[in-house]
Enzyme design. Structure first.
Site, PDB file in Angstrom:
ATOM      1  N   SER A 171      -1.792  -3.128   4.512  1.00  0.00           N
ATOM      2  CA  SER A 171      -1.282  -2.952   3.191  1.00  0.00           C
ATOM      3  C   SER A 171      -0.022  -3.668   3.449  1.00  0.00           C
ATOM      4  O   SER A 171       0.426  -4.363   4.474  1.00  0.00           O
ATOM      5  CB  SER A 171      -0.126  -1.068   3.297  1.00  0.00           C
ATOM      6  OG  SER A 171       0.678  -0.878   1.780  1.00  0.00           O
TER       7      SER A 171
ATOM      8  N   TYR B 223       3.961   6.117   7.046  1.00  0.00           N
ATOM      9  CA  TYR B 223       2.755   4.838   6.829  1.00  0.00           C
ATOM     10  C   TYR B 223       2.818   3.877   6.861  1.00  0.00           C
ATOM     11  O   TYR B 223       2.244   3.124   7.084  1.00  0.00           O
ATOM     12  CB  TYR B 223       2.987   4.953   5.528  1.00  0.00           C
ATOM     13  CG  TYR B 223       1.145   4.424   4.296  1.00  0.00           C
ATOM     14  CD1 TYR B 223       0.402   5.390   4.698  1.00  0.00           C
ATOM     15  CD2 TYR B 223       2.609   3.268   3.685  1.00  0.00           C
ATOM     16  CE1 TYR B 223      -1.239   4.270   3.578  1.00  0.00           C
ATOM     17  CE2 TYR B 223       0.587   2.883   2.853  1.00  0.00           C
ATOM     18  CZ  TYR B 223      -0.218   3.131   3.029  1.00  0.00           C
ATOM     19  OH  TYR B 223      -1.230   2.734   2.101  1.00  0.00           O
TER      20      TYR B 223
END
Length: 305
Positions: free
Chosen positions: A173, A186
């Site tokens: 990501s 995250y």
């Protein structure tokens, strides 16, 4: 003399690789054939995982689907077979559990064969501020987004090394390149996933296993439901990404043995600026692009999914 020769060699190769990269940027390289390859995709029951499964199946690959959601898996299998794909295998797997990964990996090897393209796509996000995030969910994020990669690599990499043939794909990501608010776990998990994938790539090079390729994918927010509620501050400049577009870019990157894929291309500029700009300037730019508080409107995927 060895020092000067070695230095000259490095300079020449640096120039050559830069020119090669420029040429491939302008004129895309030849795409490798994935027909007959065994492609295992985690998190294949929805989103990007499902799209990748359908696209690889349409290219003639045998696809092995892992997901914790049986209903989602059934839907992906049905869609794949509607498109004429015959070699589709699905398994319910909780990738956060090491023994579950190892057990199903052995089952896949017996029933399907050695996996030659591994796509670690499964991921979860909490979307809460650090102090509001329950310990159990923080652990779960790290287990799914990071540790699962260790276990799948342990399970399938040996056969790739033995054959000097394979491809390891990490769906990471943009959050693994730059931290943002309300995503501490995250971001940490994606930073770790990127570091792990880069390290394995270096190991393959050190072992002269040039046939084992690595692709690290770092996209901005994708419109799959996982980040529902998140909005782009400047949609024309940094739009929320279309899943079909992202899946197609990933397929192309794998087939061209592209080591790193950042989507959109603007991410390259931000990474470059981050490497030397003062922190205050970087924060100013991140605020301008709306990336510091991007999770403020986060809702996430509905529970029923």
């Amino acid at each position: 003399m060895n020092f000067f020769l070695e230095t000259l060699k490095v300079i020449v190769l640096v120039v050559y690789y830069l020119l090669e990269s420029l040429v491939f940027f302008v004129v895309p390289g030849r795409k490798k054939n994935v027909s007959g390859e065994i492609v295992l995709i985690t998190g294949a029951g929805s989103g990007i995982g499902r799209l990748l499964a359908l696209k690889f199946a349409s290219l003639g690959a045998t696809v092995v689907l892992w997901d914790i959601n049986q209903e989602g898996l059934n839907c992906t299998v049905r869609l794949a077979r509607e498109k004429g794909a015959g070699r589709v295998h699905s398994y319910v797997c909780d990738c956060s559990k090491r023994q579950d990964v190892y057990r199903l990996a052995d089952q896949v090897k017996k029933e399907v064969g050695d996996v030659s393209i591994l796509i670690n796509n499964a991921g979860i996000v909490i979307g809460k501020r650090f102090l509001d995030s329950p310990d159990s969910l923080i652990e779960k994020t790290m287990e799914v987004n990071t540790m699962a990669h260790f276990w799948t690599y342990k399970a399938f990499l040996p056969a790739m090394i033995a054959a000097n043939h394979g491809h390891l794909v990490s769906i990471a990501s943009g959050a693994g390149l730059c931290g943002t608010s309300q995503a501490s776990d995250y971001c940490a998990s994606k930073f770790a996933a990127i570091g792990f994938a880069e390290s394995i790539d270096m190991e393959m090079r050190a072992l002269r296993k040039t046939g084992v390729k690595t692709t690290i994918v770092c996209p901005y927010v994708i419109n799959t439901g996982m980040f529902d509620g998140v909005k782009s501050k400047w949609p024309r400049m940094v739009p929320v990404l279309d899943p079909e577009y992202v899946a197609e870019r990933i397929i192309t990157a794998v087939r061209q043995n592209q080591e790193v894929l950042l989507i959109p291309r603007l991410a390259h500029l931000l990474c470059f600026l981050k490497s030397f700009l003062p922190v205050k300037v970087l924060v100013l730019l991140l605020d301008y692009f709306g990336l510091i508080e991007i999770m403020n409107t986060f809702k996430g995927r509905p529970k029923k999914e």
